[in-house]
Structure formats: C-alpha cells, structure tokens
Write an enzyme that holds these catalytic residues in place. Structure first.
Site, PDB file in Angstrom:
ATOM      1  N   VAL A 132      -7.257   6.116  -4.789  1.00  0.00           N
ATOM      2  CA  VAL A 132      -6.174   6.781  -4.068  1.00  0.00           C
ATOM      3  C   VAL A 132      -6.714   7.951  -3.256  1.00  0.00           C
ATOM      4  CG1 VAL A 132      -4.109   8.211  -4.354  1.00  0.00           C
ATOM      5  CG2 VAL A 132      -4.332   6.059  -5.626  1.00  0.00           C
ATOM      6  N   GLU A 133      -7.644   8.696  -3.824  1.00  0.00           N
ATOM      7  CA  GLU A 133      -8.138   9.894  -3.153  1.00  0.00           C
ATOM      8  C   GLU A 133      -8.977   9.589  -1.915  1.00  0.00           C
ATOM      9  OE1 GLU A 133      -7.520  13.038  -3.557  1.00  0.00           O
ATOM     10  OE2 GLU A 133      -6.270  12.887  -5.352  1.00  0.00           O
ATOM     11  N   THR A 134      -9.919   8.666  -2.037  1.00  0.00           N
ATOM     12  CA  THR A 134     -10.882   8.468  -0.934  1.00  0.00           C
ATOM     13  C   THR A 134     -11.193   7.002  -0.660  1.00  0.00           C
ATOM     14  OG1 THR A 134     -12.794   8.629  -2.425  1.00  0.00           O
ATOM     15  CG2 THR A 134     -11.995  10.688  -1.434  1.00  0.00           C
ATOM     16  N   TYR A 320       2.639  10.416  -6.340  1.00  0.00           N
ATOM     17  CA  TYR A 320       1.190  10.270  -6.476  1.00  0.00           C
ATOM     18  C   TYR A 320       0.840   9.710  -7.853  1.00  0.00           C
ATOM     19  CZ  TYR A 320      -3.717  11.631  -7.008  1.00  0.00           C
ATOM     20  OH  TYR A 320      -5.070  11.615  -7.244  1.00  0.00           O
TER      21      TYR A 320
END
Length: 341
Positions: A132-134, A320
């Site tokens: 999800v982050e990168t 999130y």
C-alpha cells in the site's frame, strides 16, 4: 463521460498522486526560497543550538532547502475525504497489487519468515503495508526530504510545529546514520523508503535486520521488512488475535455509534448490551470500535478490534487500515495457493 464520473476520476487521480509523493503540478517550476533567511527559521535554529547543533551547520542546511509549492498544494487537498470505502479499496486492493505482493513474498521469503518469528507480526501484514505504501518499493517519492520538511515546517502553519519537529528528527537521523542531509528523497510529507517512515519513526523503529551495521530502509529490503515488523510490535500487535469482527444488530443502531474513534473505547460485551453484537467465538472482553464503511450503494458494518487499531497507528485512517487488511488477506490466499501448486 458524465460529470459524476469525471468528478470520481479526478478524486481517484488526486489520491493516487498524493500517496505516491507526487502532484499534478509537480512538473511546474516551484517557487524557491532560501530557508536560512525565513522569518520562522530563527527560533528553530535557536532551539537546535541548545541541543548541540552549530548555527553554521543549521544555516548551511536551511540554505540548501527549497520551498516546493506543489507540496503545499498536496497537503491542502485531502482527497481521501472525498472517497468512500468502495472507491478507496478499488485503488489499493486490486489483482495486480496482490500478484506483486505474492512475488515480493517469494523473493523475500526468508526475511519475512524471520520477521514474523522475531516480532510476532504476520508476513502478509508486512507485505501489505509495503504494498500500500510504495507498491513494494516501486514508488517511494521524488521529493527531497529536506525540501519537504522545510516547506511544511516553515510555510504550512497548520502543521508547522509538527514538521519543524520532523526536520529536527531528520537532522539527528542523518548524523546518526552518516547520510548526506541533501541526498534522501521521499514523499511530499517527508516519508521515506519501502515502508515510508517519517524521521521520528525511523529513529524509533527502524532496525538493522540483516546485521550489516546500517539501518537502510531505502535500498535494503531485509531492513525494510524488519523495520515494518518492529513498528507493529512496538505498537502492541497481538499475534494470536483477529483484526475485525462482523456485526449483527439486535435493535436499530444510532448514528453516533459509528466511526467515533479509531481507538476502541467499549468491549464487545458492552456493545452487545447496546444492541450490536459479534459472533460468540470472539472474546467478549475485546475492545472494539464500531465502523460503518460506505459503499457506492450500501454500507458494510464491522467491529475494529485491537489489531485494527494497531494498523491505524501506521496511518490514522480506517480506510487505510481496512485496505491494508483486505490486501493482506488476498495476498495470503494467493501466496498459499502458489505454494500448494
């Protein structure tokens, strides 16, 4: 294309750009400013001198920091607030990201297994966070961290104090890790590496998981995996407990029950007394927050348990946290299927 569809598409594009540290205006020349001369900088310099930094060094740092107007614009567009759960999940919980997560798991199987054993955090949660982050390290941000923190610290009054604090943490970090303060890149908010740690999180939770003497969350997947797992462990992830529980309403629900706090304030037993219950297989003493997740034409209702709250410590958003958990479930199922095959 209808106006409604155009508005939705713009919202999605805006959110993706924000989360990847980019902006639709990032290609335009940003107004630059020497932060050594900024009127807000002198008090920060004085506070840093009291901690042992020299004024010459601090002025050298600030003289190289450049204001990025696109960062201000990105911070001023909270695109997530315009998306419901269905729209948000359609960005992150997609087959391609699941497939990439399975590949990342296979490529880093030993490190993930060791992190799970060391910190008690499931492999799929670690993989999903990085996904999800990168997108598993593919999109880590293109802004210099120095520029991001100076811009937000001195030219974004709404959160200036927080980001001045992060700039302080950043200078401590680069000195401790012996890194060039002008070299590191990250998101528009100064988050870095595979797991997008802000400087204070790096200093508190990043680990040298491969034992080479460096905490490298930018290029070293082993360190990145161990650092994400340590973050969750330090925020009290409970390895034997679930993340969500389904909800059954025994009487009409009241609007004020829903989405009041990310941190649970009532137990499942107390919710049952109010008329909202979970299956009996769940521990009635478990703290839980009641959530309504809006879809395009309906809603989903869930209890967020302790481990759900832990996910929100990484990013303070129920959307999130739900995306991370749903992605983790699909990655785990696909990974197990690939192992069986």
């Amino acid at each position: 294309m209808s106006k409604r569809n155009k508005d939705f598409l713009l919202s999605v594009m805006s959110l993706v750009l924000l989360l990847t540290g980019c902006s639709a205006t990032a290609t335009a020349p940003d107004r630059q400013q020497n932060y050594a001369d900024h009127p807000e900088a002198q008090s920060w310099i004085e506070s840093m001198k009291a901690e042992g930094f020299t004024e010459a060094y601090l002025r050298q740092v600030l003289s190289q920091a450049k204001r990025q107007d696109s960062i201000i614009k990105a911070m001023s567009r909270p695109a997530e607030k315009r998306l419901n759960w269905e729209q948000y999940s359609n960005i992150f919980v997609k087959p391609k990201r699941v497939d990439q997560g399975v590949a990342f798991w296979h490529e880093n199987q030993a490190a993930l297994a060791r992190a799970a054993a060391t910190y008690g955090v499931p492999e799929e949660i670690i993989v999903a966070i990085i996904g999800v982050e990168t997108r598993y390290g593919r999109i880590t941000g293109s802004y210099r961290v120095l520029d991001a923190l100076a811009t937000l610290g001195f030219d974004y009054p709404k959160r200036g104090s927080f980001f001045q604090g992060q700039l302080t943490e950043y200078l401590r970090m680069v000195q401790e890790e012996q890194i060039d303060f002008a070299a590191l890149k990250g998101s528009y908010a100064g988050a870095m590496g595979y797991g997008q740690f802000i400087p204070s999180s790096f200093r508190a939770y990043a680990v040298d998981f491969d034992g080479d003497g460096k905490r490298d969350i930018w290029n070293n997947r082993v360190d990145a995996i161990g650092s994400v797992a340590n973050y969750f462990a330090e925020h009290k992830w409970r390895s034997s407990e679930p993340v969500l529980a389904p909800v059954v309403f025994n009487q009409p629900a009241q609007d004020e029950w829903f989405n009041q706090s990310l941190k649970p304030s009532l137990t499942l037993s107390q919710w049952r007394e109010k008329g909202a219950s979970a299956p009996l297989k769940f521990d009635e003493n478990s703290p839980a927050t009641l959530m309504k997740m809006e879809l395009n034409t309906s809603e989903e209702y869930w209890f967020g348990l302790h481990n759900f709250y832990v996910i929100t410590r990484y990013n303070h958003s129920r959307l999130y946290a739900m995306a991370v958990y749903r992605l983790s479930e699909q990655i785990k199922a696909a990974y197990q299927a690939s192992q069986a095959g």
